[in-house]
Design an enzyme around this catalytic site. Structure first.
Site, PDB file in Angstrom:
ATOM      1  N   GLU A  74       0.828  -1.205   0.000  1.00 45.27           N
ATOM      2  CA  GLU A  74       0.000   0.000   0.000  1.00 45.27           C
ATOM      3  C   GLU A  74       0.864   1.257   0.000  1.00 45.27           C
ATOM      4  O   GLU A  74       0.539   2.236  -0.655  1.00 45.27           O
ATOM      5  CB  GLU A  74      -0.952   0.015   1.211  1.00 45.27           C
TER       6      GLU A  74
ATOM      7  N   TYR B 142      -6.469   6.347   4.838  1.00 46.71           N
ATOM      8  CA  TYR B 142      -6.632   5.387   3.747  1.00 46.71           C
ATOM      9  C   TYR B 142      -5.825   4.112   3.999  1.00 46.71           C
ATOM     10  O   TYR B 142      -6.342   2.995   3.913  1.00 46.71           O
ATOM     11  CB  TYR B 142      -6.233   6.008   2.388  1.00 46.71           C
TER      12      TYR B 142
ATOM     13  N   ASP C  62      -9.211   6.451  -1.080  1.00 48.63           N
ATOM     14  CA  ASP C  62      -8.141   7.263  -1.677  1.00 48.63           C
ATOM     15  C   ASP C  62      -8.729   8.035  -2.862  1.00 48.63           C
ATOM     16  O   ASP C  62      -9.949   8.063  -3.047  1.00 48.63           O
ATOM     17  CB  ASP C  62      -6.960   6.372  -2.106  1.00 48.63           C
TER      18      ASP C  62
ATOM     19  N   CYS D 190     -18.942  -1.699 -16.247  1.00 47.02           N
ATOM     20  CA  CYS D 190     -19.025  -1.432 -14.808  1.00 47.02           C
ATOM     21  C   CYS D 190     -20.096  -2.300 -14.137  1.00 47.02           C
ATOM     22  O   CYS D 190     -21.245  -2.315 -14.574  1.00 47.02           O
ATOM     23  CB  CYS D 190     -19.348   0.034 -14.583  1.00 47.02           C
TER      24      CYS D 190
HETATM   25  S1  SF4 Z   1     -21.122   3.519 -14.275  1.00 41.91           S
HETATM   26 FE1  SF4 Z   1     -19.401   4.599 -15.134  1.00 41.91          FE
HETATM   27  S2  SF4 Z   1     -19.240   6.479 -13.979  1.00 41.91           S
HETATM   28 FE2  SF4 Z   1     -20.567   5.123 -12.818  1.00 41.91          FE
HETATM   29  S3  SF4 Z   1     -19.182   4.112 -11.387  1.00 41.91           S
HETATM   30 FE3  SF4 Z   1     -19.351   2.776 -13.160  1.00 41.91          FE
HETATM   31  S4  SF4 Z   1     -17.645   3.372 -14.487  1.00 41.91           S
HETATM   32 FE4  SF4 Z   1     -17.903   4.995 -12.958  1.00 41.91          FE
END
Ligand code: SF4
Length: 362
Positions: free
Chosen positions: A43, A126, A144, A209
């Site tokens: 870290e 952190y 962080d 994501c």
């Molecule tokens: S959807 Fe896009 S902006 Fe939202 S947390 Fe996930 S990567 Fe980040």
């Protein structure tokens, strides 16, 4: 765009993030064997430094200093040599200071307690959160810059994330999301999301994501503009002359200077340098120059608040008695235990050549 009441929207995110991390995480050495010591060192190395740059350093460090005890006892010059090139050398000095605290106060074992960790040199909120959650399974957040960015985007936060109150609010949100059964996995997942998907200064890869379904700005132009940060003050520029002073003879030795124990590059050996003046001056009184000055290429180095614009100059000098804080250093000593900061790389990388074939006529 208005900010959302985050808690309700984000329920369920922890599970999605942990599942995503467990499936796709990179197998890094400190993750494969996450002992408190290894997590701590990794870290600290990873602060301001990319994972790819850290990997080789981490393995070498662990081979030579495999325990807190070994770190506490290593010669400080050798420690700096192990850190050479990673930058931000105060991190290494604090590692050793903390190792000595751990030996004297905790019997050589890192304490399994968030506040006690935070009391060690160089360990802030952190890092304490990261060690506590990853190595000890304590449910605390580790926030962080990467994680702040992710949280600001998830919640559509339009306020300055460097503002103390906003930071505390986002940290409290992270704390409320940390699952008690997998705190380390969750914190690492948020960090990894920030490093690989929710990228800085660009459009994040929202299509990859795992928590896009709960994100306030997923896929929108607004995502790239977050987080909001107050503009930084411009860096101060310093014009400096760097002296490469070699003793006559082959192989020769180079004059080094040890910096003060506080401030920029504290306690490190360096090539002698001064603020630029119209004439060159030998840094040691009574030293005799036995060649012309040879101008070297210009070089620049950026620190966090300051920028050095350097011009180098080389000359041969007679060996002489030196005041404290100066030393003539041959190639073997340079390789073994004299770490020169990266700021001098443009000149330091030529030293082995210059020391073995005199670059100027005496
Ligand atoms: S959807 Fe896009 S902006 Fe939202 S947390 Fe996930 S990567 Fe980040």
């Amino acid at each position: 765009m208005s900010e959302r009441q985050p808690q309700k929207e984000l329920n369920g995110c922890a599970a999605s993030l942990c599942a995503w991390f467990e499936e796709g995480q990179r197998h890094l050495p400190w993750r494969i064997e996450p002992t408190p010591y290894r997590v701590w060192v990794s870290e600290i190395m990873l602060q301001q430094t990319r994972i790819e740059a850290v990997l080789g350093y981490f393995e070498r460090f662990m081979r030579e200093l495999p325990t807190v005890q070994a770190l506490a006892e290593v010669d400080p010059d050798r420690l700096m040599k192990l850190w050479e090139g990673l930058g931000y050398y105060s991190r290494a000095r604090n590692l050793q200071k903390a190792a000595r605290q751990i030996v004297s106060e905790y019997g050589g074992e890192l304490p399994a307690d968030y506040d006690a960790l935070k009391g060690l040199a160089g360990i802030g909120e952190y890092t304490a959160g990261a060690i506590a959650s990853i190595a000890f399974g304590i449910p605390v957040p580790a926030v962080d810059g990467n994680v702040l960015r992710v949280l600001a985007r998830l919640t559509g936060c339009e306020r300055d994330v460097m503002n103390g109150a906003v930071r505390r609010e986002l940290t409290a949100l992270a704390a409320s999301l940390v699952p008690t059964d997998r705190p380390g996995t969750f914190n690492q997942a948020l960090m990894e999301l920030g490093e690989r998907v929710c990228l800085p200064n660009t459009m994040p890869r929202c299509e990859h994501c795992p928590v896009a379904y709960a994100c306030a700005v997923a896929g929108s132009e607004r995502a790239a503009a977050l987080p909001v940060r107050a503009p930084k003050k411009p860096r101060r520029i310093e014009e400096r002359t760097v002296y490469v002073l070699l003793t006559k003879g082959t192989p020769g030795a180079v004059l080094l200077h040890k910096r003060e124990d506080n401030g920029l590059l504290a306690g490190l050996w360096e090539l002698p340098n001064t603020l630029r003046t119209s004439t060159y001056t030998l840094p040691v009184a009574g030293m005799r120059r036995v060649s012309d000055w040879l101008p070297l290429p210009e070089s620049r180095h950026i620190f966090s608040h300051i920028e050095w614009h350097m011009n180098g100059v080389l000359a041969l000098v007679e060996p002489c008695e030196l005041p404290e804080g100066y030393a003539f250093c041959d190639e073997a000593a340079l390789m073994r235990d004299r770490a020169l900061p990266t700021a001098f790389r443009a000149y330091a990388h030529m030293l082995p050549t210059w020391l073995n074939q005199s670059p100027t006529k005496g």
